[in-house]
Design a protein around this motif. Sequence first.
Motif: not given
Length: 165
Positions: A13-39
């Motif tokens: 259950y805790e293993a998602l923490i380092p995964y989410i932390e690893s996403l912190a380096k993504l560009e800001p625009g990536v964070w607000v882009t829909p994962l798929e159209p309409g999602k």
Amino acid sequence: MAAKTNMQLIQEYEALIPYIESLAKLEPGVWVTPLEPGKWSLKDLLCHLMLWDKYFYEAAFVSIREGRPLTSQHLNFNEFNANAVRYAETVSVQEAISQFILYRRKITSYAASLSDEALEQTYKDGDGKAFSIRKHLRGFLPHDKHHKKQIERFLKTLQAVKADS
């Protein structure tokens, strides 16, 4: 893979923490882009995960720790998820990541502090249904995995788009 011991379950259950932390380096625009159209966007999804953790931590885990009746109950998922998307508009990516880590760690550190018997003890939730910490953690692992797969597909798509340009 089903977790065999309570400690393995907590670690999974805790293993998602380092995964989410690893996403912190993504560009800001990536964070607000829909994962798929309409999602949802990645930030929406992270707030969705965090708010479920926050809800169960406050409505079940804290109640158990303090010996009070649980207030957690079956919620309208669509309404809850819509609130998560609205909430995502009010926080920065870093705040969303920090809040996710905060509530995920509150849950896992509390669970890790309990005996196997306490983790498996059954309580009545706000709807009168059986609730145990172990069952809750086990029940949410597939939810985590589902969303992690969505994120990974999204990131692969982004890499493919970058490679083509």
